[in-house]
Write a protein that holds these residues in place. Structure first.
Motif, mmCIF file in Angstrom:
data_model
loop_
_atom_site.group_PDB
_atom_site.id
_atom_site.type_symbol
_atom_site.label_atom_id
_atom_site.label_comp_id
_atom_site.label_asym_id
_atom_site.label_seq_id
_atom_site.Cartn_x
_atom_site.Cartn_y
_atom_site.Cartn_z
ATOM 1 N N PHE A 304 0.858 -1.189 0.000
ATOM 2 C CA PHE A 304 0.000 0.000 0.000
ATOM 3 C C PHE A 304 0.892 1.237 0.000
ATOM 4 O O PHE A 304 2.088 1.156 0.297
ATOM 5 N N ALA A 305 0.312 2.385 -0.330
ATOM 6 C CA ALA A 305 1.018 3.664 -0.135
ATOM 7 C C ALA A 305 0.004 4.705 0.322
ATOM 8 O O ALA A 305 -0.057 5.036 1.493
ATOM 9 N N CYS A 306 -0.887 5.173 -0.583
ATOM 10 C CA CYS A 306 -1.719 6.334 -0.245
ATOM 11 C C CYS A 306 -2.933 6.010 0.624
ATOM 12 O O CYS A 306 -3.418 6.862 1.357
ATOM 13 N N LYS A 307 -3.434 4.815 0.540
ATOM 14 C CA LYS A 307 -4.687 4.408 1.202
ATOM 15 C C LYS A 307 -5.862 5.326 0.842
ATOM 16 O O LYS A 307 -6.851 5.397 1.564
ATOM 17 N N GLY A 308 -5.732 6.058 -0.249
ATOM 18 C CA GLY A 308 -6.786 6.999 -0.638
ATOM 19 C C GLY A 308 -7.371 6.717 -2.017
ATOM 20 O O GLY A 308 -8.076 7.549 -2.570
ATOM 21 N N GLY A 309 -7.015 5.562 -2.598
ATOM 22 C CA GLY A 309 -7.601 5.203 -3.895
ATOM 23 C C GLY A 309 -6.953 5.876 -5.084
ATOM 24 O O GLY A 309 -7.511 5.858 -6.186
ATOM 25 N N VAL A 310 -5.749 6.488 -4.908
ATOM 26 C CA VAL A 310 -5.127 7.170 -6.045
ATOM 27 C C VAL A 310 -3.881 6.487 -6.611
ATOM 28 O O VAL A 310 -3.604 6.599 -7.804
ATOM 29 N N CYS A 311 -3.102 5.786 -5.771
ATOM 30 C CA CYS A 311 -1.793 5.311 -6.268
ATOM 31 C C CYS A 311 -1.849 3.933 -6.924
ATOM 32 O O CYS A 311 -0.994 3.605 -7.745
ATOM 33 N N GLY A 312 -2.815 3.090 -6.544
ATOM 34 C CA GLY A 312 -2.956 1.767 -7.162
ATOM 35 C C GLY A 312 -2.010 0.706 -6.612
ATOM 36 O O GLY A 312 -2.014 -0.437 -7.081
ATOM 37 N N THR A 313 -1.210 1.034 -5.603
ATOM 38 C CA THR A 313 -0.228 0.071 -5.067
ATOM 39 C C THR A 313 -0.903 -1.161 -4.461
ATOM 40 O O THR A 313 -0.326 -2.250 -4.455
ATOM 41 N N CYS A 314 -2.125 -1.007 -3.954
ATOM 42 C CA CYS A 314 -2.795 -2.083 -3.206
ATOM 43 C C CYS A 314 -3.673 -2.957 -4.115
ATOM 44 O O CYS A 314 -4.531 -3.687 -3.615
ATOM 45 N N LEU A 342 -9.087 -1.997 -5.761
ATOM 46 C CA LEU A 342 -8.155 -1.360 -4.827
ATOM 47 C C LEU A 342 -8.534 -1.862 -3.440
ATOM 48 O O LEU A 342 -9.628 -1.547 -2.944
ATOM 49 N N CYS A 344 -7.535 -0.984 -0.577
ATOM 50 C CA CYS A 344 -7.680 0.051 0.457
ATOM 51 C C CYS A 344 -9.063 0.685 0.415
ATOM 52 O O CYS A 344 -9.445 1.406 1.332
HETATM 53 S S1 FES Z 1 -2.934 2.280 -1.312
HETATM 54 FE FE1 FES Z 1 -3.053 3.801 -2.893
HETATM 55 S S2 FES Z 1 -4.830 3.123 -4.005
HETATM 56 FE FE2 FES Z 1 -4.775 1.807 -2.316
#
Ligand code: FES
Ligand code: FAD
Length: 358
Positions: A304-314, A342, A344
């Motif tokens: 994970f990175a942003c936990k806000g639905g923007v980075c796509g890492t999760c 996603l 998150c």
């Molecule tokens: S952690 Fe960035 S979209 Fe889920």
């Protein structure tokens, strides 16, 4: 957190080769890339890296787009200071050449699959630090596709805020017939009225009618309003949605949603995840937090990175059962169609769910 534990999370320690100021509030960070890591860190234009730092017991992760040509450029990101921002302030005030940062290999799908046989016209629209992935796209296209053209519309407040001024001028010198750069400044008068102001719907429409004609593919990156308005302007002008690609760096969190469990359905779902080759099952309340948070409680290696639905890492693929996402600013329509979610932002809507992290 030891280096070994960080590597268990997928992060790789990389030494900073250079920190080069770009403007008074931004700098480019170049990483040393030993031979044995070059394949793992090969990037496509528009991809990003997630950087991690553990400070005062806090696991800080932020995503930064690679800003060089994917055709042989160094691994380099650029960070713009966000007033009061924890990570960007630290990078700009404290990070020095020789320091080591934990870095996830390149990820993300914002950017074309470049092909020397293609002849396309790319319309790129960026504002502020949103130039980073867009610069990589422009540079790579010009390097790899000899018949393609690029028009870049780049918005800033003043000329002093323009990141990569030199790189853009050098690119223009190298590719005078195939690159057009339009600097739009909101707080500085320019000769052309069309280029003085903000990149809002009206201005983009006027640019579409004059300088941005016959574009085949669009890439937009910048603040939420510019990107969403820009996309809508293109769609209203009849551009095919599949030709419009957007990347957001930040979106305000939506108001919390009240979730209810349908009568006759279990309160919690059993969510089984496959991650780094290991399978783990967790109970996730249907009216509670995200699937990612439940998984992280037992699997610290969940990405994970942003936990806000923007980075796509999760990202994970939902292979059985169903989940509902609060927001999605990262996944393209073809990924959604393939069942990618996603984590998150995901909440189970069936009693059993199986997810495979990507
Ligand atoms: S952690 Fe960035 S979209 Fe889920
Ligand atoms: C895919 C992706 C690529 C990115 N690429 C880059 C890049 O190339 N260069 C770059 O400088 N940044 C980039 N970012 C943004 C970066 O990841 C951080 O969000 C940014 O540096 C702020 O982090 P911070 O710790 O300094 O601020 P924080 O301490 O996280 O935030 C401070 C406050 O500002 C708000 N906030 C956070 N980010 C923003 C924002 N962008 N605009 C307005 N408010 C915000 C937060 O909600 C919080 O209230 C990217 C983000 C994503 C998702």
């Amino acid at each position: 957190m030891t280096a070994a534990a960080a590597e268990d999370l997928g992060f790789v320690p990389l030494r900073v080769a250079a920190v080069d100021p770009l403007t008074s509030d931004s700098a480019a960070i170049t990483f040393e890339l030993p031979e044995e890591l070059q394949a793992r860190f090969a990037f496509r234009p528009g991809q990003h890296l997630t950087l991690r730092r553990v400070a005062d017991g806090q696991d800080l992760r932020r995503t930064y787009s690679v800003c060089t040509s994917a055709a042989g450029g160094p691994l380099r990101v650029a960070v713009k200071r966000l007033e009061g921002g924890v990570f960007s302030t630290w990078v700009l005030d404290a990070l020095r050449p020789g320091d080591v940062l934990e870095v996830l290999p390149p990820a993300g799908r914002f950017g074309p699959a470049v092909d020397p046989a293609r002849a396309r016209k790319y319309g790129l629209v960026a504002a502020g630090s949103g130039i980073t992935p867009v610069l990589s796209i422009a540079w790579t296209v010009l390097d790899v596709e000899p018949e393609s053209e690029v028009v870049l519309v780049y918005g800033n407040r003043t000329s002093g805020d323009v990141m990569f001024l030199e790189e853009l001028a050098d690119l223009k010198d190298r590719f005078p017939d195939r690159l057009q750069v339009l600097h739009v400044l909101s707080r500085e008068e320019q000769e052309s009225e069309l280029l003085s102001g903000r990149i809002d719907r009206a201005r983009l429409q006027r640019l579409l009618d004059t300088l941005l004609t016959d574009v085949d593919e669009w890439y937009l990156c910048g603040p939420f309003g510019m990107v969403t308005d820009g996309r809508q302007t293109l769609l209203d002008a009849g551009v095919d949605p599949s030709a419009v690609h957007v990347e957001l760096f930040h979106a305000d969190a939506p108001p919390p949603r009240v979730r209810t469990v349908p009568a006759g359905s279990a309160d919690t779902a059993v969510v089984t995840v496959v991650l780094h080759g290991r399978t783990t099952a967790v109970s996730v309340p249907k009216d509670g937090g995200s699937v990612l948070d439940a998984v992280l409680a037992v699997r610290a290696d969940a990405p994970f990175a942003c936990k806000g639905g923007v980075c796509g890492t999760c990202r994970a693929r939902c292979v059985s059962g169903s989940v509902e996402m609060d927001v999605n600013y990262a996944l393209e329509p073809d990924e959604l169609a393939a069942g990618v979610v996603l984590t998150c932002q995901s909440h189970p809507t069936s009693d059993e769910v199986r997810l495979e992290f990507l």
